[in-house]
Every structure is written in structure tokens, then in C-alpha cells.
Write a protein that holds these residues in place. Structure first.
Motif, short mmCIF file in Angstrom:
data_model
loop_
_atom_site.label_atom_id
_atom_site.label_comp_id
_atom_site.label_asym_id
_atom_site.label_seq_id
_atom_site.Cartn_x
_atom_site.Cartn_y
_atom_site.Cartn_z
N VAL A 1 -37.97 9.86 -13.02
CA VAL A 1 -37.34 11.11 -12.61
C VAL A 1 -37.57 12.15 -13.69
N TRP A 2 -37.40 13.41 -13.28
CA TRP A 2 -37.58 14.51 -14.25
C TRP A 2 -36.79 15.71 -13.77
N ARG A 3 -36.27 16.49 -14.74
CA ARG A 3 -35.64 17.78 -14.46
C ARG A 3 -36.05 18.75 -15.56
N ASP A 4 -35.84 20.00 -15.30
CA ASP A 4 -36.17 21.03 -16.28
C ASP A 4 -35.34 20.80 -17.55
N GLY A 5 -36.00 20.71 -18.67
CA GLY A 5 -35.33 20.46 -19.94
C GLY A 5 -35.66 19.09 -20.53
N LEU A 6 -36.08 18.14 -19.68
CA LEU A 6 -36.49 16.85 -20.19
C LEU A 6 -37.90 16.96 -20.77
N PRO A 7 -38.17 16.31 -21.91
CA PRO A 7 -39.50 16.42 -22.51
C PRO A 7 -40.56 15.69 -21.71
N GLN A 8 -40.17 14.67 -20.92
CA GLN A 8 -41.14 13.90 -20.15
C GLN A 8 -40.40 13.16 -19.04
N TRP A 9 -41.15 12.53 -18.13
CA TRP A 9 -40.56 11.73 -17.06
C TRP A 9 -39.82 10.53 -17.66
N GLN A 10 -38.66 10.18 -17.08
CA GLN A 10 -37.82 9.09 -17.57
C GLN A 10 -37.49 8.17 -16.40
N PRO A 11 -37.28 6.87 -16.67
CA PRO A 11 -36.77 6.00 -15.60
C PRO A 11 -35.33 6.38 -15.29
#
Length: 244
Positions: free
Chosen positions: A36-46
Motif C-alpha cells: 500500500v502507499w499514500r502521499d507522504g510515505l517514502p515508498q510502498w509498504q506492506p
């Protein structure tokens, strides 16, 4: 509220609100290993790494001994960004998903295009319609004034036919010069024209307009028994029978 994206096969899905992402997990459409990812995360995360942020309640990791282990999940095809493939691990960096235009932005664009196209068209139509409407109203005022003179024409014709001469200001029974103010005429005079015709000379009263003060002439030829109409105004304001 943040908008989330999630990986599905080799495609990204979203944006969608956190509540919808939680519902997808509860309906087993995504798992804790889904990226998953949202604006503000540095990269995709589980998903498992952001459960606290989402307020997601997950079951305990140690299942009862009587429950057989779940078969391994079928491998999902990798999500391929334009540059290179990646392996679906927690440390994989996916490019942030592209966001579409918001409804407000689309409305602003459509409104801007409408202004660019519609406003000039309206200006052109107004430039054509307003002068035409002005000419129409002035012509209507002149026609109304000529119609108001009809009773006087009948009087002049009867007098000329019966008396053998043109009526004048001293002859009784004719309206006074100022009796036609309500019909768009400031003055009406009867008498004899230089060509020997009997008739009427009327002055238009249309304040603020180009025809204000213009003269209208109604001439009666006793020999032919016919009336002739003419005027000082432009022909576009005069009835066809009064064109010079």
C-alpha cells in the motif's frame, strides 16, 4: 483524510479512503502482505506496517494447533514500473501513483473553456442584436405616430373634398397642435403644401433618439384622391409606403 493506493497483481488500484482499504482487508480482497502507499510515505509498504495508522485490528498471529496451516498463497505476478521489475518485499520502492484531476480542477477547466468560447459568441450576438432591436423599436414608434394621424387625415380629406380647398389653422373642428403628445408627436399642423396638396406636417417626439424632431408629411392630392407619405428620418425607420 489520506487517500490510499494498493497493489493488485501488476497494477495499482486507487485512490480510495482508509475506510474502503480496511473493508477490502476484512473481505479478504487484500492481505497484510499487500503493498500500500499514500502521499507522504517514502515508498510502498506492506499493509501490516501501517495497521496502527489505519486503526486496523488484525487477528493474533499464532493460530490454534488444531487448525491446519493454510496452503501457501499463489505467487502474484510482479508489478512492473516503467524502469525495472521489482520483488514484492517490504523494502521495495514503487514510484508514487499518478493522481487524476480532482472534480474541482475539472470544473475549473470546463468553466474556463466555456468562458473562452461562450463569452465572445455572446458579445458578437449582442453587437448584432442590440442595434437591430433599437432600429425595430424606433420603426415601431414611427408607425404608431402615423397610425395616430389617421383620424386627422380623414378630416383633411373630407374638408378638401367638400370645400374645394385645404384646411388651415383657423378652420374649426381640427385637433390642436399639441394634442398628440401621448402618441409620440410633439406637434401636428394642417395646411397647404407648396405643390398644392393638402395635408399634415407632424414632428416626432422620441427623446434621446436619432429621430427625435424629425418631420413626417402626409399629403392629399385632390385630383387623384390619393395620399402620399414621406419623412426626414432614415428609410429604415419609416414604413415602406413612406420611403422617399
Amino acid at each position: 483524510m489520506s487517500e490510499w493506493f494498493h497493489a493488485q497483481g501488476n497494477r495499482q488500484q486507487g485512490p480510495l479512503p482508509a475506510e474502503q482499504l480496511i473493508e477490502l482487508f476484512r473481505s479478504n480482497e487484500i492481505t497484510l502482505d499487500t503493498l500500500v502507499w499514500r502521499d507522504g510515505l517514502p515508498q510502498w509498504q506492506p499493509l501490516r506496517s501501517v495497521v496502527d495508522e489505519l486503526g486496523l485490528i488484525v487477528p493474533a498471529m499464532d493460530a490454534p494447533a488444531t487448525v491446519p496451516p493454510a496452503p501457501p498463497a499463489a505467487p502474484q505476478p510482479p508489478i512492473l514500473p516503467p524502469e525495472a521489475p521489482y520483488s514484492a518485499t517490504a523494502s521495495t520502492a514503487l514510484p508514487p501513483p499518478r493522481k487524476g484531476l480532482s472534480g474541482c480542477a475539472l470544473t475549473a477547466i470546463i468553466g474556463g473553456v466555456a468562458l473562452v468560447v461562450v463569452v465572445p459568441i455572446l458579445a458578437i450576438l449582442a453587437a448584432i442584436a442590440l442595434p437591430a432591436y433599437n432600429d425595430y423599436t424606433l420603426k415601431a414608434k414611427v408607425s404608431a405616430a402615423i397610425t395616430a394621424l389617421q383620424p386627422v387625415k380623414d378630416q383633411v380629406q373630407r374638408f378638401a373634398d367638400n370645400e374645394g380647398r385645404c384646411p388651415g389653422a383657423n378652420d374649426a373642428g381640427f385637433p390642436a397642435a399639441g394634442d398628440f403628445a401621448a402618441q409620440g408627436l410633439s406637434a401636428v399642423h394642417i395646411g397647404r403644401f407648396n405643390n398644392g396638396h393638402c395635408g399634415i406636417e407632424a414632428t416626432l417626439s422620441v427623446p434621446g433618439k436619432t429621430i427625435d424632431g424629425d418631420l413626417l408629411w402626409q399629403e392629399y392630392d385632390r385630383d387623384s384622391g390619393r395620399w402620399e407619405c414621406s419623412g426626414e428620418s432614415d428609410n429604415k425607420y419609416l414604413p415602406t409606403q413612406c420611403h422617399g
